[in-house]
Design a protein around this motif. Structure first.
Motif, mmCIF file in Angstrom:
data_model
loop_
_atom_site.group_PDB
_atom_site.id
_atom_site.type_symbol
_atom_site.label_atom_id
_atom_site.label_comp_id
_atom_site.label_asym_id
_atom_site.label_seq_id
_atom_site.Cartn_x
_atom_site.Cartn_y
_atom_site.Cartn_z
ATOM 1 N N ALA A 69 4.147 2.617 -12.506
ATOM 2 C CA ALA A 69 3.975 2.749 -13.961
ATOM 3 C C ALA A 69 4.115 1.393 -14.651
ATOM 4 N N MET A 70 5.074 0.589 -14.214
ATOM 5 C CA MET A 70 5.247 -0.728 -14.826
ATOM 6 C C MET A 70 4.056 -1.641 -14.537
ATOM 7 N N ARG A 71 3.563 -1.610 -13.300
ATOM 8 C CA ARG A 71 2.416 -2.463 -12.967
ATOM 9 C C ARG A 71 1.150 -2.036 -13.714
ATOM 10 N N PHE A 93 0.826 -1.198 0.000
ATOM 11 C CA PHE A 93 0.000 0.000 0.000
ATOM 12 C C PHE A 93 0.867 1.259 0.000
ATOM 13 N N LEU A 94 1.909 1.283 0.849
ATOM 14 C CA LEU A 94 2.794 2.447 0.920
ATOM 15 C C LEU A 94 3.540 2.686 -0.387
ATOM 16 N N ILE A 95 3.978 1.621 -1.037
ATOM 17 C CA ILE A 95 4.678 1.774 -2.316
ATOM 18 C C ILE A 95 3.737 2.337 -3.365
ATOM 19 N N TRP A 96 2.525 1.813 -3.432
ATOM 20 C CA TRP A 96 1.572 2.326 -4.415
ATOM 21 C C TRP A 96 1.233 3.790 -4.141
ATOM 22 N N GLN A 97 1.003 4.136 -2.888
ATOM 23 C CA GLN A 97 0.661 5.521 -2.570
ATOM 24 C C GLN A 97 1.835 6.458 -2.820
ATOM 25 N N PRO A 99 11.624 5.377 -7.415
ATOM 26 C CA PRO A 99 11.469 3.936 -7.637
ATOM 27 C C PRO A 99 10.021 3.472 -7.499
ATOM 28 N N ALA A 100 9.286 4.062 -6.571
ATOM 29 C CA ALA A 100 7.878 3.680 -6.410
ATOM 30 C C ALA A 100 7.063 4.078 -7.641
ATOM 31 N N ALA A 101 7.357 5.247 -8.214
ATOM 32 C CA ALA A 101 6.639 5.676 -9.420
ATOM 33 C C ALA A 101 6.968 4.775 -10.607
#
Length: 169
Positions: free
Chosen positions: A114-116, A10-14, A108-110
């Motif tokens: 974007a890849m997902r 959740f934190l990575i996506w946010q 890195p999270a963005a």
């Protein structure tokens, strides 16, 4: 452990979505922000002229948008200025550290987000066409072997003792 994994996911996506939104707001501010803020009559450029920021009348709803735009400009466009200032003035580290952390965590999270999202978009037609067909996986030998393995086990009579001690043979 699964809950921690879900929280991190959740934190990575946010973080990724927030970083993408930060750059989108920055690009909007640099491109169309001047026309919106200058035409409003309640906003004007900051008079300090050191770095470009918008100052709006506090009673105006545009003051919230100007504050968000100024924060986006600080975090993205003016980030090198604040990091350079932190090397000379130690009190500027309080501003530079969150800016650096936003980029170290957000970029890195963005990229991950974007890849997902691209993967989901490219696999959507494949999933849409595969739902109606049973496909070769439904009759594979692996699935047949799993059905045989998962047959019900025979019932075993309960014992009145535990272990092998005390059993007379």
């Amino acid at each position: 452990m699964r809950r921690i994994s879900e929280y991190l996911h959740f934190l990575i996506w946010q973080s990724g979505l927030g970083y993408i939104a930060l750059w989108a707001l920055t690009i909007w501010t640099l491109g169309d922000g001047a026309s919106v803020f200058s035409r409003s009559g309640v906003c004007q450029p900051d008079e300090a002229k050191v770095l470009f920021y918008w100052v709006c009348n506090p009673e105006s709803p545009l003051s919230i948008l100007a504050m968000l735009s100024n924060t986006a400009l600080t975090t993205t466009v003016w980030a090198p200025v604040y990091v350079a200032a932190a090397t000379v003035r130690p009190d500027a580290i309080a501003i530079a550290a969150p800016i650096v952390a936003a980029h170290v965590i957000g970029l890195p999270a963005a990229i991950f987000v974007a890849m997902r999202l691209m993967l989901a978009i490219f696999q959507a037609p494949k999933r849409a066409f595969a739902k109606g067909e049973p496909g070769p996986a439904a009759t594979s030998p692996v699935k047949q072997a799993l059905r045989e393995i998962t047959r019900p086990l025979p019932r075993i009579k309960a014992r009145s003792h535990f272990g092998l001690r005390g059993i007379q043979r």
